[in-house]
Structure formats: structure tokens, C-alpha cells
Design an enzyme around this catalytic site. Structure first.
Site, PDB file in Angstrom:
ATOM      1  N   ARG A   1       9.961  20.920   7.629  1.00  0.00           N
ATOM      2  CA  ARG A   1      11.259  21.176   6.992  1.00  0.00           C
ATOM      3  C   ARG A   1      11.601  20.184   5.882  1.00  0.00           C
ATOM      4  NH1 ARG A   1      14.446  22.268  12.675  1.00  0.00           N
ATOM      5  NH2 ARG A   1      14.277  24.527  12.599  1.00  0.00           N
TER       6      ARG A   1
ATOM      7  N   ASP B   1      30.723   0.747   1.504  1.00  0.00           N
ATOM      8  CA  ASP B   1      30.327   1.296   0.192  1.00  0.00           C
ATOM      9  C   ASP B   1      29.696   0.223  -0.705  1.00  0.00           C
ATOM     10  OD1 ASP B   1      31.663   3.463   1.234  1.00  0.00           O
ATOM     11  OD2 ASP B   1      33.491   3.131   0.084  1.00  0.00           O
TER      12      ASP B   1
ATOM     13  N   ARG C   1      17.539  21.581   6.512  1.00  0.00           N
ATOM     14  CA  ARG C   1      18.553  21.212   7.513  1.00  0.00           C
ATOM     15  C   ARG C   1      19.336  20.007   6.984  1.00  0.00           C
ATOM     16  NH1 ARG C   1      17.151  25.382   9.322  1.00  0.00           N
ATOM     17  NH2 ARG C   1      16.669  25.934  11.486  1.00  0.00           N
TER      18      ARG C   1
ATOM     19  N   ARG D   1      31.551   6.800  -0.872  1.00  0.00           N
ATOM     20  CA  ARG D   1      32.596   7.179  -1.826  1.00  0.00           C
ATOM     21  C   ARG D   1      31.990   7.443  -3.200  1.00  0.00           C
ATOM     22  NH1 ARG D   1      38.170   6.762  -0.371  1.00  0.00           N
ATOM     23  NH2 ARG D   1      37.890   5.251   1.260  1.00  0.00           N
TER      24      ARG D   1
ATOM     25  N   HIS E   1      31.117   8.676  10.063  1.00  0.00           N
ATOM     26  CA  HIS E   1      31.692   7.396  10.511  1.00  0.00           C
ATOM     27  C   HIS E   1      30.787   6.605  11.442  1.00  0.00           C
ATOM     28  CE1 HIS E   1      35.100   9.514   8.834  1.00  0.00           C
ATOM     29  NE2 HIS E   1      35.682   8.345   8.685  1.00  0.00           N
TER      30      HIS E   1
ATOM     31  N   ARG F   1      30.139   3.342  10.132  1.00  0.00           N
ATOM     32  CA  ARG F   1      31.174   2.296  10.146  1.00  0.00           C
ATOM     33  C   ARG F   1      31.292   1.616  11.509  1.00  0.00           C
ATOM     34  NH1 ARG F   1      35.880   4.817   6.780  1.00  0.00           N
ATOM     35  NH2 ARG F   1      37.101   4.334   8.630  1.00  0.00           N
TER      36      ARG F   1
ATOM     37  N   GLU G   1      27.597  10.985  -0.497  1.00  0.00           N
ATOM     38  CA  GLU G   1      28.706  11.948  -0.360  1.00  0.00           C
ATOM     39  C   GLU G   1      29.463  12.175  -1.667  1.00  0.00           C
ATOM     40  OE1 GLU G   1      31.610  10.365   2.387  1.00  0.00           O
ATOM     41  OE2 GLU G   1      32.005   8.613   1.126  1.00  0.00           O
TER      42      GLU G   1
HETATM   43  O1  F6P Z   1      35.341   3.464   1.914  1.00  0.00           O
HETATM   44  C1  F6P Z   1      34.699   3.533   3.145  1.00  0.00           C
HETATM   45  C2  F6P Z   1      34.533   4.962   3.585  1.00  0.00           C
HETATM   46  O2  F6P Z   1      33.843   4.967   4.815  1.00  0.00           O
HETATM   47  C3  F6P Z   1      33.844   5.870   2.568  1.00  0.00           C
HETATM   48  O3  F6P Z   1      32.457   5.673   2.548  1.00  0.00           O
HETATM   49  C4  F6P Z   1      34.287   7.217   3.057  1.00  0.00           C
HETATM   50  O4  F6P Z   1      34.290   8.190   2.022  1.00  0.00           O
HETATM   51  C5  F6P Z   1      35.707   6.953   3.512  1.00  0.00           C
HETATM   52  O5  F6P Z   1      35.796   5.573   3.781  1.00  0.00           O
HETATM   53  C6  F6P Z   1      36.120   7.728   4.730  1.00  0.00           C
HETATM   54  O6  F6P Z   1      37.457   7.453   4.969  1.00  0.00           O
HETATM   55  P1  F6P Z   1      38.240   7.939   6.267  1.00  0.00           P
HETATM   56  O7  F6P Z   1      37.971   6.926   7.350  1.00  0.00           O
HETATM   57  O8  F6P Z   1      39.653   7.966   5.838  1.00  0.00           O
HETATM   58  O9  F6P Z   1      37.703   9.283   6.649  1.00  0.00           O
END
Ligand code: F6P
Length: 362
Positions: free
Chosen positions: A177, A142, A278, A186, A284, A287, A237
Site C-alpha cells: 500500500r 510545531d 490508507r 500548523r 494530539h 502532544r 496538516e
Molecule cells: O500548535 C500546536 C498544535 O498542536 C498544532 O500543531 C495543531 O494544529 C493545534 O495545536 C491543535 O490545536 P487544538 O489542541 O486546539 O486542537
């Protein structure tokens, strides 16, 4: 004289680059100072379990392989605040003293915490309660940790979001589209606004700036008039609906999770623009995976600097990246402060300068 021992843990949501920071700290602590380094398993939980769960590292384990590895080899938790620990019967319990006792059992002299703003706040409070010297290393995709331009994981997440834009653009064009990409972040829009600029978005929505559906539709209409048959929208989000309602889903234990603003926009825009919409929710994927080169460099600089802070007795500080340099700031200035996108900073002004709709300028 007994060898100095330090502990290191990862806390909060994982991201790419955590192992690179751990590796750097291990190398610096062992090679430069001759210390012993203990990796604590699963964030604060490793010190709350009995026996405490730790792994002692040597430089051989801290290999190039570790530098490249995604996730955290130590494990982490993002829902186990020791002050309000969730118990199986639905109640919460203060287990903070178990953490402090676990730390004392290990005989370590300082703790390196690799965490985001929430973890920094909780771990800082725990460490103050137990008289534990702590040094923080900021991480989070974030990028909302105060007083640092970059937290570990952001650069990799941004690359993933940028690549998603590159993949969405051609399919958007083929089918004429409006493609909506929902990214994580977050309550802040750093991933969204940077990925949107890098990916050629027409509309970028971030929690820091309110928007109207009418203006989004007008922007898409403008793009069409210019002769382009498709449009790209990036939404963070954490954005609310036009009327300011949260878009979250409730989960076990009353936990509210982000997700769904992309679908909301798609449904609304389908009524307002003459084009199919769409949605792609990146989730994730942002991440996971190997850390980018940029994240490896930031993580390595942070790991080395964190150990140097301990060596120099400069404790209760967080390492930070400012003006292209690694530096450090007092931990108590970081805890509880969120670094949001500056609605009139360089990035936002660049987006406006490119003609991207980023919401209603106040
Ligand atoms: O804070 C990092 C983050 O990846 C946010 O961007 C996301 O909203 C949240 O964690 C998701 O958390 P979890 O892994 O608990 O779904």
C-alpha cells in the site's frame, strides 16, 4: 527583607516537557535565590479569576515525577485572548485589565510565560500594558518560534511521528500500500520533514513548498520500478490542496481547524497510482505522553536560564536554544514572527539528497 516572588504560567496548546521547565524554574528560584514561586492556573485565566488561582511550589513538589509528567500540571488555554475574550453570548470583551489587576494582587515581581508564538505575542502585550516584567520560555510541537532552534515539545512530538513511521512501514509492505501519515505543525512543516527523513518517507509535503499530484504519482511509480511494492508519504496538516485551497473544518465560533489533507491526498492518489492508499492522522498523540530525554534537557536548561534572567534584571526576553547552547533574545523580536522550514536549508536539502520528493523546487 521580604522574599522575592515570581509567577509562572503555561499558555497555548500543551506539549511534553512543560512540567520539566516548571520544575527547573522552581528549583533554581528556591534553591539558588531563595524566592517564592507561584504557579498560575490555566494560563492567563488564573489571573483573571477572583480569587486569583495559583499554587505556591516548594522543592519537594518539584520532584522527578514532575520531570517525567506529560501535559501541564498548571493547566492551559489556547482560546482565551484577554484582549478579545470570547463571551457566552458570542461577543468578545477586553478583559486585559483583570489580568493586570490579578498580577498586582499576587504581589509578584516578574512573570515567566511558557508559551508558543501566539502566547508570547499576547502575553508580551499584556505585560507591557501592565508594566509587568516578563521572561518567555518557548514551547510548541510545531517548533515555529522565531530565534530558537528548539521549542519545548518538538523533540517528543518528532519521536512520536518517527515511531508512527516505523509502525506504518511494515504494514505498508505487507499490503503493498501507499501509507499517508498526516502530522501536526500548523503552518510549518518541521515535524513532517524531520519525521519523514527519519522514517524513510518517499514523499514529504510541507506548507512551505508547493507540490503537484502528478509528481507524487511519478515518485511512487519510480519506487515501484525500483522493485519496492509500497510507499510512505508524510504530509503536514497545514498543506493546501494542489490548487492552493485550505483543508480545514469550521467549528463553533467560526474556528477553523486543520485536518483532512491526508484524506484529500489519499483520494487523489487512489485515482493516479495503481495501489491502495490508507491514511493515518496522528493528531494530539504528538502532544501527549512523557517528554523525551531531549525535551527534558531543553526544558530544564530553559527553566534555569529564565530564572537567571530575572535574577540578573534581564527582563522582557525569551530564552532560546541556538548552536547547542541556551541563550536569550528580546521578546519583541519574537512576537509575530514565524520560524518556517527553510526550503533550501540542511533538512530540506538532505531530503532532496535522499531522493525524497518534497515538492517543486523553485
Ligand atoms: O500548535 C500546536 C498544535 O498542536 C498544532 O500543531 C495543531 O494544529 C493545534 O495545536 C491543535 O490545536 P487544538 O489542541 O486546539 O486542537
Amino acid at each position: 527583607m521580604a522574599q522575592k516572588r515570581i509567577g509562572i504560567l503555561t499558555s497555548g496548546g500543551d506539549c511534553a516537557g512543560l512540567n520539566a521547565a516548571l520544575r527547573a524554574a522552581v528549583h533554581r528560584a528556591i534553591r539558588t535565590y531563595g524566592w517564592r514561586v507561584y504557579g498560575i492556573h490555566d494560563g492567563s485565566l488564573g489571573l483573571m479569576r477572583r480569587p486569583v488561582e495559583v499554587t505556591e511550589f516548594d522543592v519537594r513538589q518539584a520532584s522527578g515525577e514532575m520531570l517525567r509528567q506529560g501535559g501541564t500540571i498548571l493547566g492551559t488555554i489556547n482560546k482565551g485572548d484577554p484582549f478579545n475574550y470570547p463571551m457566552p453570548d458570542g461577543t468578545t470583551k477586553d478583559r486585559s485589565q483583570e489580568f493586570v489587576d490579578g498580577y498586582k494582587q499576587l504581589g509578584i515581581e516578574a512573570l515567566v510565560v511558557i508559551g508558543g508564538d501566539g502566547s508570547m505575542r499576547i502575553l508580551n502585550k499584556l505585560c507591557r500594558q501592565g508594566g509587568i516584567p516578563m521572561v518567555g520560555i518557548p514551547k510548541t510541537i510545531d517548533n515555529d518560534v522565531a530565534h530558537t532552534d528548539y521549542a519545548i515539545g518538538f523533540a517528543t512530538a518528532l519521536d512520536v511521528a518517527g515511531e508512527a513511521m516505523d509502525r506504518l512501514a511494515p504494514t505498508a509492505a505487507s499490503h503493498h500500500r501507499v501509507m499517508i501519515l498526516e502530522v501536526m505543525g500548523r503552518d510549518v512543516g518541521h515535524i513532517a520533514i524531520n519525521a519523514g527523513i527519519a522514517g524513510g518517507a518517499d514523499v514529504i509535503l510541507i506548507p512551505e513548498i508547493p507540490y503537484t499530484l502528478e509528481s507524487i504519482a511519478a515518485k511512487i511509480g519510480e519506487v515501484r520500478k525500483e522493485g519496492r511494492n509500497h510507499a510512505l508519504v508524510v504530509v503536514a496538516e497545514g498543506c493546501k490542496t494542489e490548487r492552493g485551497e485550505n483543508v480545514t473544518s469550521l467549528h463553533r465560533g467560526g474556528e477553523a481547524r486543520y485536518g483532512g489533507i491526508g484524506q484529500y491526498l489519499s483520494d487523489c492518489l487512489a485515482e493516479l497510482v495503481d495501489a491502495e492508499t490508507r491514511v493515518t492522522v496522528l493528531g494530539h498523540v504528538q502532544r501527549g505522553g512523557m517528554p523525551s530525554v531531549r525535551d527534558r534537557i531543553i526544558a530544564s536548561a530553559f527553566g534555569v536560564h529564565a530564572v537567571d534572567l530575572i535574577a540578573n534584571g534581564r527582563l522582557d526576553r525569551m530564552v532560546a536554544w541556538q548552536h547547542g547552547q541556551v541563550t536569550d533574545v528580546p521578546l519583541n523580536e519574537v512576537a509575530g514572527v514565524t520560524r518556517a522550514v527553510d526550503p533550501y536549508g540542511t533538512v530540506a536539502q538532505t531530503a532532496r539528497g535522499l531522493g525524497i520528493y518534497i515538492g517543486e523546487s523553485g
